[in-house]
Write an enzyme that holds these catalytic residues in place. Structure first.
Site, mmCIF file in Angstrom:
data_model
loop_
_atom_site.group_PDB
_atom_site.id
_atom_site.type_symbol
_atom_site.label_atom_id
_atom_site.label_comp_id
_atom_site.label_asym_id
_atom_site.label_seq_id
_atom_site.Cartn_x
_atom_site.Cartn_y
_atom_site.Cartn_z
ATOM 1 N N ALA A 158 6.030 17.899 11.424
ATOM 2 C CA ALA A 158 7.363 17.462 11.590
ATOM 3 C C ALA A 158 6.758 16.246 12.521
ATOM 4 O O ALA A 158 5.725 16.175 12.942
ATOM 5 C CB ALA A 158 8.129 18.439 12.613
ATOM 6 N N GLY A 192 5.092 22.159 10.205
ATOM 7 C CA GLY A 192 6.037 22.016 9.270
ATOM 8 C C GLY A 192 5.436 21.767 7.931
ATOM 9 O O GLY A 192 5.782 22.251 6.817
ATOM 10 N N GLU A 244 4.305 25.038 6.804
ATOM 11 C CA GLU A 244 5.657 25.958 6.632
ATOM 12 C C GLU A 244 6.145 25.514 5.014
ATOM 13 O O GLU A 244 6.594 26.110 4.468
ATOM 14 C CB GLU A 244 6.563 25.585 7.810
ATOM 15 C CG GLU A 244 5.937 26.433 9.100
ATOM 16 C CD GLU A 244 6.785 26.106 10.228
ATOM 17 O OE1 GLU A 244 7.236 24.855 10.510
ATOM 18 O OE2 GLU A 244 7.174 27.151 11.012
ATOM 19 N N GLU A 247 1.234 24.073 16.814
ATOM 20 C CA GLU A 247 2.567 23.691 17.589
ATOM 21 C C GLU A 247 2.391 24.157 19.008
ATOM 22 O O GLU A 247 2.700 23.645 19.853
ATOM 23 C CB GLU A 247 3.871 24.475 16.889
ATOM 24 C CG GLU A 247 4.664 23.871 15.752
ATOM 25 C CD GLU A 247 4.130 24.460 14.650
ATOM 26 O OE1 GLU A 247 2.932 25.244 14.685
ATOM 27 O OE2 GLU A 247 4.526 24.338 13.573
HETATM 28 N N1 DAK Z 1 3.892 13.222 13.590
HETATM 29 C C1 DAK Z 1 3.678 12.079 13.844
HETATM 30 N N2 DAK Z 1 2.703 11.266 13.583
HETATM 31 C C2 DAK Z 1 1.562 11.872 13.232
HETATM 32 C C3 DAK Z 1 1.576 13.374 13.052
HETATM 33 C C4 DAK Z 1 2.671 13.985 13.500
HETATM 34 N N3 DAK Z 1 2.831 15.259 13.196
HETATM 35 N N4 DAK Z 1 0.366 13.761 12.536
HETATM 36 C C5 DAK Z 1 -0.284 12.561 12.641
HETATM 37 N N5 DAK Z 1 0.453 11.373 12.844
HETATM 38 C C6 DAK Z 1 0.064 10.177 12.924
HETATM 39 C C7 DAK Z 1 -0.664 9.702 14.113
HETATM 40 O O1 DAK Z 1 0.176 9.459 15.173
HETATM 41 C C8 DAK Z 1 -1.723 8.454 13.582
HETATM 42 O O2 DAK Z 1 -0.705 7.388 13.682
HETATM 43 P P1 DAK Z 1 -1.019 6.076 14.284
HETATM 44 O O3 DAK Z 1 -1.626 6.297 15.886
HETATM 45 O O4 DAK Z 1 -2.223 5.736 13.578
HETATM 46 O O5 DAK Z 1 0.279 5.190 14.217
HETATM 47 C C9 DAK Z 1 -1.979 8.673 12.134
HETATM 48 O O6 DAK Z 1 -0.958 9.885 12.020
HETATM 49 C C10 DAK Z 1 -3.297 9.593 12.200
HETATM 50 O O7 DAK Z 1 -3.190 10.521 13.005
HETATM 51 P P2 DAK Z 1 -4.563 10.624 13.883
HETATM 52 O O8 DAK Z 1 -5.128 9.340 14.273
HETATM 53 O O9 DAK Z 1 -4.382 11.732 14.930
HETATM 54 O O10 DAK Z 1 -5.573 11.186 12.602
HETATM 55 P P3 DAK Z 1 -6.964 12.450 12.765
HETATM 56 O O11 DAK Z 1 -7.575 12.290 11.576
HETATM 57 O O12 DAK Z 1 -7.746 12.103 14.133
HETATM 58 O O13 DAK Z 1 -6.028 13.886 13.276
HETATM 59 C C11 DAK Z 1 -4.472 15.349 12.605
HETATM 60 C C12 DAK Z 1 -5.205 14.161 12.325
HETATM 61 C C13 DAK Z 1 -3.565 15.695 11.641
HETATM 62 C C14 DAK Z 1 -5.536 16.744 13.172
HETATM 63 C C15 DAK Z 1 -3.669 14.903 13.899
HETATM 64 O O14 DAK Z 1 -3.115 13.774 13.873
HETATM 65 C C16 DAK Z 1 -2.857 15.991 14.507
HETATM 66 O O15 DAK Z 1 -3.285 17.025 15.252
HETATM 67 N N6 DAK Z 1 -1.452 15.713 14.378
HETATM 68 C C17 DAK Z 1 -0.462 16.844 14.906
HETATM 69 C C18 DAK Z 1 -0.272 18.019 14.261
HETATM 70 C C19 DAK Z 1 0.598 18.932 14.652
HETATM 71 O O16 DAK Z 1 0.843 19.206 15.933
HETATM 72 N N7 DAK Z 1 1.774 19.235 13.781
HETATM 73 C C20 DAK Z 1 2.844 20.220 14.345
HETATM 74 C C21 DAK Z 1 4.070 19.347 14.514
HETATM 75 S S1 DAK Z 1 5.399 20.434 15.241
HETATM 76 C C22 DAK Z 1 11.947 23.136 12.126
HETATM 77 C C23 DAK Z 1 11.295 22.854 11.135
HETATM 78 C C24 DAK Z 1 9.835 22.245 11.178
HETATM 79 C C25 DAK Z 1 9.423 22.475 12.376
HETATM 80 C C26 DAK Z 1 10.222 22.531 13.449
HETATM 81 C C27 DAK Z 1 11.416 23.085 13.210
HETATM 82 N N8 DAK Z 1 13.302 23.698 11.956
HETATM 83 C C28 DAK Z 1 13.960 23.653 10.883
HETATM 84 C C29 DAK Z 1 14.162 23.978 13.208
HETATM 85 C C30 DAK Z 1 8.076 21.681 12.713
HETATM 86 C C31 DAK Z 1 7.532 21.468 13.788
HETATM 87 C C32 DAK Z 1 5.991 20.859 13.691
HETATM 88 O O17 DAK Z 1 5.497 20.640 12.484
#
Ligand code: DAK
Length: 259
Positions: A66, A110, A113, A133
């Site tokens: 997400a 997500g 998922e 998360e």
């Molecule tokens: N959201 C927003 N931007 C993201 C992102 C994300 N999840 N993942 C990556 N980006 C963006 C980064 O901000 C960066 O953008 P700029 O800074 O260049 O503008 C660009 O993508 C590249 O990312 P990185 O510079 O971080 O690249 P790396 O290769 O160093 O790292 C990475 C890649 C994927 C390991 C890292 O970006 C990362 O850890 N990302 C976050 C992963 C994460 O925590 N995902 C879980 C999010 S929470 C629901 C349904 C769904 C959900 C909840 C409820 N319901 C139905 C109720 C879901 C929740 C989630 O998914």
């Protein structure tokens, strides 16, 4: 509908393809993107010429979850009252045509998922699956503690959700999260040919098989009770719960604020 965050294609052989297309943000699943995916899925579902659907992020990244930037200011009351992205995910979960997730690179949060709610997940050797998360102070919200546990078992699901560590394509295969691992750069083509094979079968039979296999995942009474208990605990975070209980004790009518 004009699409900004996805590419939608329809092949002559009955295969529909949805490609997440927000590469600069690693296909982060912002609400408008999810809106578009759910609209495309609904269109494919009601299109009799489509027999199977491929959902992919292309040959680099599936989805990094997400959109954290969008969620950063989201509070409990807002998310709960407005059912944050519930209807979009519901559309995905309720699709009736077989859907194949073709995963390259990250499938996180997500994204993982979303791949799991598809009927078949295949990936290439670059794939990395994870539920990170916990690292950002929250927990999976769309099947990460449920479908993942059913797919990989309790120990591995606990490890993945509690540490946030990713697993690679080989581990995903070993733990039965994916049906097949293919060479890097070939997963979309592989998914398309698998979808074409399915689309060539009897659609009602395919649908019955899909329903039948999904029935084996129906929740048990214990799971329902567990979920109900957790939801009850969640109400304890509401101002309205405090107001309601105080009003009872003070023998007055409760004045709820919906928070
Ligand atoms: N959201 C927003 N931007 C993201 C992102 C994300 N999840 N993942 C990556 N980006 C963006 C980064 O901000 C960066 O953008 P700029 O800074 O260049 O503008 C660009 O993508 C590249 O990312 P990185 O510079 O971080 O690249 P790396 O290769 O160093 O790292 C990475 C890649 C994927 C390991 C890292 O970006 C990362 O850890 N990302 C976050 C992963 C994460 O925590 N995902 C879980 C999010 S929470 C629901 C349904 C769904 C959900 C909840 C409820 N319901 C139905 C109720 C879901 C929740 C989630 O998914």
């Amino acid at each position: 509908m004009e699409y900004k965050y996805i590419i939608v294609e329809k092949q002559d052989n009955g295969v529909g393809i949805i490609t997440l297309n927000r590469p600069k943000a690693y296909n982060a699943l912002c609400t408008p993107l999810l809106d578009e995916v759910s609209s495309a899925i609904k269109d494919f579902d009601s299109d009799n010429s489509i027999g199977a659907v491929v959902l992919t992020g292309g040959n680099k990244v599936f989805a990094a979850g997400a959109d954290i930037k969008e969620m950063a200011d989201l509070g409990f009351a807002d998310a709960y009252n407005n059912e944050f992205v519930k209807k979009e995910w519901f559309a995905l979960e309720k699709h009736t045509k077989p859907m194949i997730a073709a995963v390259s690179g990250f499938a996180l949060g997500g994204g993982c998922e979303m791949s799991m709610l598809c009927d078949i997940t295949i990936c290439d050797t670059s794939a990395k699956f994870g539920q990170p998360e916990v690292k950002i102070g929250t927990m999976p919200g769309a099947g990460g503690t449920q479908r993942l546990t059913k797919a990989v078992g309790k120990a591995k699901a606990m490890q993945m959700c509690l540490t946030g560590d990713m697993i690679d394509a080989n581990e995903a295969k070993e733990y039965k999260l994916v049906a097949k691992v293919v060479e890097e750069g070939t997963v979309v083509d592989e998914a398309k040919s698998m979808a074409a094979k399915i689309a060539s079968m009897s659609q009602p039979v395919v649908r019955l098989i899909k329903e039948s296999i999904n029935n084996s995942y129906e929740s048990t009474l214990q799971a329902g009770l567990e979920s109900e208990r957790k939801s009850f605990y969640t109400t304890l975070a509401l101002e309205d719960r405090i107001e309601g209980m105080n009003a009872f004790v003070e023998k007055r009518k409760a004045d709820f604020s919906n928070k």
